[in-house]
Design an enzyme around this catalytic site. Structure first.
Site, mmCIF file in Angstrom:
data_model
loop_
_atom_site.group_PDB
_atom_site.id
_atom_site.type_symbol
_atom_site.label_atom_id
_atom_site.label_comp_id
_atom_site.label_asym_id
_atom_site.label_seq_id
_atom_site.Cartn_x
_atom_site.Cartn_y
_atom_site.Cartn_z
ATOM 1 N N HIS A 107 42.802 65.655 19.658
ATOM 2 C CA HIS A 107 41.745 66.440 18.680
ATOM 3 C C HIS A 107 42.221 67.945 19.555
ATOM 4 C CE1 HIS A 107 39.722 63.360 17.133
ATOM 5 N NE2 HIS A 107 39.025 63.003 18.310
ATOM 6 N N GLY A 184 32.981 60.288 14.327
ATOM 7 C CA GLY A 184 33.034 60.521 12.720
ATOM 8 C C GLY A 184 34.533 60.604 12.314
ATOM 9 N N CYS A 202 47.010 56.057 17.972
ATOM 10 C CA CYS A 202 46.228 54.920 17.532
ATOM 11 C C CYS A 202 46.858 53.515 17.802
ATOM 12 C CB CYS A 202 45.874 55.040 15.964
ATOM 13 S SG CYS A 202 44.766 56.499 15.596
#
Length: 271
Positions: A107, A184, A202
């Site tokens: 992020h 989220g 991921c």
């Protein structure tokens, strides 16, 4: 082939109240929104995580309404419970280990992040809720920017397909504890994509990442996108919220929904 997900639920229009321990009444079906910070005022990840945990307890206790946090993080890698050693940054960059499912992701500046802290009215709506987050992002990408996106079977999030490899433009992953959601979505807007090259994002080795800016060839920042994203969520999410009239179905061991699962079919990405 993309998985099937039910579409949007619109707000119910009738809001209910429940007493809080201090005697005040909280509109339990109200969705409160809070913008925590956007560039140049980036939000530290650990500070936002602590706020999520605090709100989780307050929403569960009926002391605060369900709340949507919107923000842009300072650069950080976060690792879910399934992260393996080989997934982590090649250069030893520090990583924050968190309580969501899935593996490692990034992020930072240029990425719009949303954390809905919702007291779900029905545990059976979890899969539909995840699908709604994805559908909301796909709708905004199409209507605002002319970008066609889709789901990919077995992989959560929102993807651009049809090229040499699938490219993820948004990650979606939540944790649920006692029927209240955390974490989220993260939508790549104008962020540098190089940080994803330093990890196995991921845990997926055969796909890439992209952003709105990369797809359009012009800069689109989180501040440019946030108004429309917020409007769509305010319209879609209240119908998922516990009304206070009947008990939801909490469990102390509710599963994680991972932002990065590749081992499960995409119907809710249950761990």
């Amino acid at each position: 082939m993309a998985p099937e997900c039910r579409g949007f639920h619109l707000a119910a229009g009738v809001f209910h109240s429940a007493p809080s321990p201090d005697g005040f009444r909280v509109d339990t079906m109200t969705l409160e929104t809070r913008r925590l910070g956007f560039a140049p005022s980036l939000v530290d990840y650990t500070n936002a995580w602590e706020l999520q945990k605090q709100l989780h307890e307050e929403v569960l206790a009926g002391q605060k309404p369900s709340t949507l946090l919107l923000l842009e993080h300072a650069d950080v890698y976060t690792a879910g419970k399934r992260t393996e050693a080989e997934d982590r940054p090649k250069d030893g960059t520090p990583v924050v280990d968190v309580d969501r499912g899935g593996k490692i992701t990034w992020h930072g500046r240029g990425q719009l992040v949303g954390y809905p802290i919702l007291h779900l009215r029905d545990r059976a709506l979890v899969k539909d809720y995840v699908c709604t987050l994805e559908a909301m992002i796909m709708k905004v990408l199409s209507e605002e920017y002319g970008i066609t996106s889709s789901r990919v079977e077995g992989r959560s999030g929102v993807w651009i397909t049809g090229g040499a490899q699938d490219k993820k433009i948004a990650a979606v992953g939540i944790r649920i504890h006692k029927s209240v959601t955390m974490h989220g979505f993260a939508l790549n807007c104008s962020n540098d994509l190089d940080p994803f090259e330093n990890i196995i994002a991921c845990g997926i080795r055969d796909a890439g990442t992209t952003s709105i800016t990369a797809e359009l060839g012009r800069t689109v920042t989180p501040a440019d996108v946030v108004d429309r994203i917020e409007a769509e969520l305010v319209a879609a999410l209240p119908s998922y919220i516990y009304s206070g009239e009947q008990p939801p179905s909490p469990s102390d061991d509710e599963p994680l929904l991972t932002a990065c699962s590749i081992s499960q079919p995409k119907e809710g990405v249950l761990k």
